[in-house]
Design a protein around this motif. Structure first.
Motif, short mmCIF file in Angstrom:
data_model
loop_
_atom_site.label_atom_id
_atom_site.label_comp_id
_atom_site.label_asym_id
_atom_site.label_seq_id
_atom_site.Cartn_x
_atom_site.Cartn_y
_atom_site.Cartn_z
N GLY A 1 0.82 -1.21 0.00
CA GLY A 1 0.00 0.00 0.00
C GLY A 1 0.85 1.26 0.00
N LEU A 2 0.21 2.40 0.15
CA LEU A 2 0.92 3.67 0.19
C LEU A 2 1.38 3.98 1.61
CD1 LEU A 2 -1.43 5.90 -2.03
CD2 LEU A 2 0.78 4.95 -2.69
N THR A 3 2.58 4.50 1.72
CA THR A 3 3.05 4.92 3.03
C THR A 3 2.44 6.27 3.37
OG1 THR A 3 4.97 6.11 2.16
CG2 THR A 3 5.24 3.75 2.60
N GLU A 4 2.53 6.67 4.62
CA GLU A 4 1.99 7.97 5.02
C GLU A 4 2.69 9.09 4.26
OE1 GLU A 4 1.67 10.72 9.06
OE2 GLU A 4 1.75 8.53 9.23
N SER A 5 4.00 8.94 4.05
CA SER A 5 4.75 9.95 3.32
C SER A 5 4.28 10.04 1.87
CB SER A 5 6.25 9.60 3.36
OG SER A 5 7.00 10.52 2.58
N GLU A 6 3.97 8.90 1.26
CA GLU A 6 3.50 8.89 -0.13
C GLU A 6 2.11 9.53 -0.25
OE1 GLU A 6 5.76 4.95 -1.93
OE2 GLU A 6 3.87 4.71 -0.82
N ILE A 7 1.27 9.31 0.75
CA ILE A 7 -0.06 9.92 0.74
C ILE A 7 0.07 11.44 0.82
CG2 ILE A 7 -2.19 10.21 2.06
CD1 ILE A 7 -2.02 7.27 2.80
N TYR A 8 0.94 11.92 1.73
CA TYR A 8 1.16 13.37 1.84
C TYR A 8 1.74 13.92 0.54
CZ TYR A 8 0.19 13.48 6.86
OH TYR A 8 -0.43 13.42 8.09
N GLY A 9 2.64 13.16 -0.07
CA GLY A 9 3.25 13.60 -1.32
C GLY A 9 2.22 13.75 -2.43
N ASN A 10 1.31 12.78 -2.52
CA ASN A 10 0.25 12.86 -3.53
C ASN A 10 -0.68 14.03 -3.27
OD1 ASN A 10 -0.01 10.48 -5.61
ND2 ASN A 10 0.82 9.57 -3.74
N MET A 11 -0.99 14.28 -2.01
CA MET A 11 -1.85 15.41 -1.68
C MET A 11 -1.19 16.73 -2.07
SD MET A 11 -4.71 14.40 -0.62
CE MET A 11 -5.27 16.04 -0.18
N PHE A 12 0.11 16.82 -1.85
CA PHE A 12 0.84 18.03 -2.22
C PHE A 12 0.76 18.26 -3.73
CE2 PHE A 12 4.62 20.26 -3.65
CZ PHE A 12 4.68 21.34 -2.78
#
Length: 222
Positions: A37-48
Motif C-alpha cells: 500500500g501507500l506509506t503515510e509519506s506517499e499519501i502526503y506527497g500525492n496530496m501536495f
C-alpha cells in the motif's frame, strides 16, 4: 436518517468521497490484499501534488468555464442535450465512470476550449547546461545554455491559421467533428486532435500523460 441518494452504492456517504479519504482507503485495501500500500509519506506527497499542481489550475479553468457558460445559454443547452443522452434518468449511483465519462465529448470540449483562451499555467522551459536547436519553419535557432523560454500561449492559441477566423471567440463546438449530418446524433461526434504544437493548454509532451492536472480537471467536471 440520511436519504438513499446521499450514499454511494457501497453505502459510503458522500462526505467520505474526497481525495484524502480515497487515498487512505486505497492504501488500506492494498494492504489487506497483501500489498504494502501507500506509506503515510506517499499519501502526503500525492496530496501536495494534487493541491499545488492540480487544484489551483483546475479552479482557474472552472472560473472561466462557468463565466462562459453563463454568458452562452445556447452552449448550456448543447451540453445539456449530451448529458441527457448519456446519463438519461439514471440515478447518480448508477453512473459508471469508465462507461459514461468517455462519451461526454461536449463536456470535455468545454475543458479544452476554456484553457485555449485562458491557459491556467504558462509553463517555462529551460535549456539546462547545453544549447538547444529549435527548428522554426526553414530556419534553425540556437538557444544558449541556461536560458528560460516561455512560449506565447495566447498567440499560439488564437492564431487564425490554426483556429480559424473566429479564433478569439469561445466556441467549444470547434473541438467536435460530427461524421453524420445531424448534430443531435451523439454517437457520430468525435473530438478533434489539434495539430501538434497548436494547443498548449495543459503544456505538451510525453510528460503530460502522467500530469495529474488535466486528469483532475476533466474528472472534476462531474
Amino acid at each position: 436518517m440520511k436519504r438513499k441518494s446521499e450514499h454511494s452504492p457501497k453505502g459510503r456517504g458522500l462526505a467520505d468521497r474526497n481525495l484524502m479519504t480515497s487515498l487512505v482507503r486505497a492504501s488500506q485495501d492494498e494492504a489487506t490484499a497483501g500489498s504494502s500500500g501507500l506509506t503515510e509519506s506517499e499519501i502526503y506527497g500525492n496530496m501536495f501534488v494534487f493541491n499545488f499542481a492540480g487544484h489551483d489550475t483546475t479552479a482557474h479553468t472552472f472560473t472561466f468555464a462557468i463565466f462562459f457558460l453563463a454568458a452562452n445559454p445556447q452552449v448550456q443547452d448543447w451540453v445539456h442535450e449530451e448529458v441527457r443522452q448519456v446519463l438519461g434518468d439514471r440515478d447518480p449511483s448508477e453512473w459508471h465512470y469508465n462507461a459514461d465519462f468517455p462519451r461526454l465529448k461536449r463536456c470535455l470540449s468545454i475543458m479544452l476550449e476554456t484553457p485555449r483562451l485562458y491557459t491556467p499555467v504558462p509553463v517555462a522551459k529551460w535549456t539546462d547546461r547545453e544549447a538547444r536547436q529549435l527548428s522554426v519553419g526553414d530556419k534553425t535557432v540556437v538557444i544558449p545554455p541556461n536560458t528560460m523560454v516561455i512560449p506565447s500561449y495566447a498567440s499560439v492559441h488564437t492564431d487564425p491559421k490554426y483556429w480559424g477566423s473566429d479564433s478569439l471567440a469561445w466556441r467549444p463546438s470547434r473541438w467536435i467533428n460530427a461524421t453524420a449530418p445531424s448534430t443531435t446524433e451523439h454517437s457520430s461526434e468525435h473530438l478533434i486532435n489539434p495539430q501538434r504544437g497548436t494547443f498548449l493548454g495543459w503544456s505538451e509532451g510525453s510528460r503530460d500523460y502522467s500530469n495529474p492536472t488535466p486528469r483532475l480537471a476533466f474528472r472534476s467536471r462531474d
